[in-house]
Design a protein around this motif. Structure first.
Motif, mmCIF file in Angstrom:
data_model
loop_
_atom_site.group_PDB
_atom_site.id
_atom_site.type_symbol
_atom_site.label_atom_id
_atom_site.label_comp_id
_atom_site.label_asym_id
_atom_site.label_seq_id
_atom_site.Cartn_x
_atom_site.Cartn_y
_atom_site.Cartn_z
ATOM 1 N N PRO A 60 0.811 -1.220 0.000
ATOM 2 C CA PRO A 60 0.000 0.000 0.000
ATOM 3 C C PRO A 60 0.843 1.268 0.000
ATOM 4 O O PRO A 60 0.480 2.259 -0.606
ATOM 5 C CB PRO A 60 -0.830 -0.109 1.275
ATOM 6 N N VAL A 61 1.989 1.268 0.688
ATOM 7 C CA VAL A 61 2.851 2.447 0.713
ATOM 8 C C VAL A 61 3.383 2.729 -0.687
ATOM 9 O O VAL A 61 3.405 3.873 -1.135
ATOM 10 C CB VAL A 61 4.006 2.260 1.720
ATOM 11 N N ASP A 62 3.815 1.695 -1.399
ATOM 12 C CA ASP A 62 4.298 1.883 -2.762
ATOM 13 C C ASP A 62 3.190 2.400 -3.664
ATOM 14 O O ASP A 62 3.432 3.245 -4.521
ATOM 15 C CB ASP A 62 4.865 0.570 -3.326
ATOM 16 N N GLY A 63 1.974 1.929 -3.476
ATOM 17 C CA GLY A 63 0.850 2.395 -4.282
ATOM 18 C C GLY A 63 0.529 3.855 -4.023
ATOM 19 O O GLY A 63 0.261 4.619 -4.952
ATOM 20 N N VAL A 64 0.572 4.248 -2.765
ATOM 21 C CA VAL A 64 0.331 5.654 -2.413
ATOM 22 C C VAL A 64 1.447 6.528 -2.970
ATOM 23 O O VAL A 64 1.193 7.588 -3.549
ATOM 24 C CB VAL A 64 0.200 5.821 -0.879
ATOM 25 N N ASN A 65 2.694 6.083 -2.826
ATOM 26 C CA ASN A 65 3.819 6.852 -3.345
ATOM 27 C C ASN A 65 3.752 6.969 -4.868
ATOM 28 O O ASN A 65 4.118 8.005 -5.424
ATOM 29 C CB ASN A 65 5.145 6.241 -2.919
ATOM 30 N N ARG A 66 3.306 5.944 -5.533
ATOM 31 C CA ARG A 66 3.166 6.008 -6.994
ATOM 32 C C ARG A 66 2.089 7.030 -7.364
ATOM 33 O O ARG A 66 2.263 7.825 -8.277
ATOM 34 C CB ARG A 66 2.840 4.636 -7.565
ATOM 35 N N GLY A 67 0.983 7.024 -6.643
ATOM 36 C CA GLY A 67 -0.074 8.002 -6.878
ATOM 37 C C GLY A 67 0.402 9.423 -6.621
ATOM 38 O O GLY A 67 0.093 10.349 -7.372
ATOM 39 N N VAL A 68 1.178 9.597 -5.547
ATOM 40 C CA VAL A 68 1.746 10.909 -5.232
ATOM 41 C C VAL A 68 2.705 11.337 -6.339
ATOM 42 O O VAL A 68 2.728 12.504 -6.742
ATOM 43 C CB VAL A 68 2.455 10.869 -3.855
ATOM 44 N N SER A 69 3.480 10.394 -6.861
ATOM 45 C CA SER A 69 4.426 10.711 -7.936
ATOM 46 C C SER A 69 3.707 11.104 -9.220
ATOM 47 O O SER A 69 4.157 12.000 -9.939
ATOM 48 C CB SER A 69 5.347 9.518 -8.198
ATOM 49 N N ILE A 70 2.608 10.444 -9.511
ATOM 50 C CA ILE A 70 1.820 10.808 -10.701
ATOM 51 C C ILE A 70 1.242 12.209 -10.531
ATOM 52 O O ILE A 70 1.286 13.029 -11.457
ATOM 53 C CB ILE A 70 0.722 9.758 -10.974
ATOM 54 N N LEU A 71 0.727 12.498 -9.355
ATOM 55 C CA LEU A 71 0.192 13.835 -9.085
ATOM 56 C C LEU A 71 1.297 14.883 -9.153
ATOM 57 O O LEU A 71 1.085 15.985 -9.673
ATOM 58 C CB LEU A 71 -0.506 13.858 -7.724
ATOM 59 N N ASP A 72 2.481 14.543 -8.665
ATOM 60 C CA ASP A 72 3.645 15.428 -8.745
ATOM 61 C C ASP A 72 3.956 15.759 -10.204
ATOM 62 O O ASP A 72 4.199 16.920 -10.552
ATOM 63 C CB ASP A 72 4.850 14.753 -8.080
ATOM 64 N N PHE A 73 3.939 14.746 -11.062
ATOM 65 C CA PHE A 73 4.210 14.944 -12.489
ATOM 66 C C PHE A 73 3.171 15.875 -13.119
ATOM 67 O O PHE A 73 3.522 16.798 -13.862
ATOM 68 C CB PHE A 73 4.226 13.579 -13.203
ATOM 69 N N ILE A 74 1.918 15.663 -12.806
ATOM 70 C CA ILE A 74 0.840 16.497 -13.358
ATOM 71 C C ILE A 74 0.979 17.939 -12.884
ATOM 72 O O ILE A 74 0.839 18.882 -13.675
ATOM 73 C CB ILE A 74 -0.539 15.910 -12.986
ATOM 74 N N LEU A 75 1.278 18.126 -11.597
ATOM 75 C CA LEU A 75 1.442 19.483 -11.065
ATOM 76 C C LEU A 75 2.635 20.189 -11.702
ATOM 77 O O LEU A 75 2.593 21.404 -11.945
ATOM 78 C CB LEU A 75 1.589 19.448 -9.549
ATOM 79 N N PHE A 126 4.072 24.805 -6.815
ATOM 80 C CA PHE A 126 5.306 24.433 -6.124
ATOM 81 C C PHE A 126 5.052 24.076 -4.665
ATOM 82 O O PHE A 126 5.650 23.135 -4.135
ATOM 83 C CB PHE A 126 6.351 25.553 -6.205
ATOM 84 N N ILE A 127 4.194 24.829 -4.002
ATOM 85 C CA ILE A 127 3.874 24.513 -2.610
ATOM 86 C C ILE A 127 3.263 23.117 -2.525
ATOM 87 O O ILE A 127 3.648 22.306 -1.665
ATOM 88 C CB ILE A 127 2.935 25.582 -2.011
ATOM 89 N N LEU A 128 2.349 22.816 -3.428
ATOM 90 C CA LEU A 128 1.734 21.481 -3.438
ATOM 91 C C LEU A 128 2.750 20.399 -3.771
ATOM 92 O O LEU A 128 2.741 19.315 -3.167
ATOM 93 C CB LEU A 128 0.569 21.448 -4.432
ATOM 94 N N ILE A 129 3.639 20.664 -4.720
ATOM 95 C CA ILE A 129 4.671 19.694 -5.102
ATOM 96 C C ILE A 129 5.583 19.386 -3.909
ATOM 97 O O ILE A 129 5.903 18.225 -3.628
ATOM 98 C CB ILE A 129 5.489 20.210 -6.309
ATOM 99 N N ILE A 130 6.006 20.423 -3.198
ATOM 100 C CA ILE A 130 6.887 20.229 -2.044
ATOM 101 C C ILE A 130 6.173 19.443 -0.951
ATOM 102 O O ILE A 130 6.744 18.524 -0.344
ATOM 103 C CB ILE A 130 7.411 21.587 -1.535
ATOM 104 N N LEU A 131 4.914 19.777 -0.711
ATOM 105 C CA LEU A 131 4.149 19.039 0.294
ATOM 106 C C LEU A 131 3.967 17.575 -0.104
ATOM 107 O O LEU A 131 4.089 16.672 0.734
ATOM 108 C CB LEU A 131 2.791 19.695 0.523
#
Length: 185
Positions: free
Chosen positions: A16-31, A171-176
């Motif tokens: 689950p941690v890897d899945g959440v991190n992957r989702g966060v990484s996808i959102l990071d890319f979009i942002l 950027f604030i969202l990306i850093i968070l």
């Protein structure tokens, strides 16, 4: 020994941690892509801002360009640098999607993102102060509001601030998000 996403004997979950991190990484890319569009649009909008007003005769004209004010030049340069950085950081963001457990590169991105956030905020704030003076003026300093005469110039300069401050928010969202991804490890 691992079974069904839980490491036996420790009670720690890994899938689950890897899945959440992957989702966060996808959102990071979009942002990052949204921030690229905002900073690029702001730099282009401000860099092409100019207006010429005729005076009494056709041969005497008043002209307002972004180059006339050093703060606007700084704004264009800052947005251009940040946009270039964001484009160069996209491959690393893709790497984080593929390898969601990467930590060192994520830490490096947090430091660089923070530096770019500071640069973008400085550029946008400097330009915002001049746009405010152009709209309102300052009677104590004998600075007159020029937006009644150079309406198109002021509208374009004001509009270019939207993309830049949007980039600050991204950027604030990306850093968070990067901090969340690191804390989940």
């Amino acid at each position: 020994m691992k079974t069904d996403g839980v490491e036996l004997g420790t009670g720690k979950s890994y899938a689950p941690v890897d899945g959440v991190n992957r989702g966060v990484s996808i959102l990071d890319f979009i942002l990052r892509i949204v921030a690229v569009l905002g900073t690029l649009g702001s730099a282009i909008a401000m860099g092409t801002t100019n207006e010429t007003l005729p005076f009494v005769t056709q041969f005497i004209r008043f002209r307002a360009e972004y180059k006339d004010l050093p703060m606007f030049t700084f704004f264009v340069i800052a947005n251009s640098i940040v946009c270039a950085y964001l484009v160069l950081s996209l491959p690393l963001s893709i790497f984080h999607i593929l390898r969601s457990s990467a930590q060192r590169s994520r830490i490096l991105l947090i430091f660089l993102d923070t530096a770019m956030l500071a640069l973008l905020t400085a550029g946008a704030s400097a330009a915002a102060s001049i746009v405010y003076l152009a709209h309102k003026g300052n009677a104590k300093a004998n600075w007159f509001a020029i937006c009644q005469q150079f309406n198109s110039f002021c509208e374009r300069a004001s509009g270019s601030l939207i993309g830049s401050f949007g980039g600050v928010i991204m950027f604030i969202l990306i850093i968070l998000l990067s901090a969340v991804a690191l804390s989940r490890r």
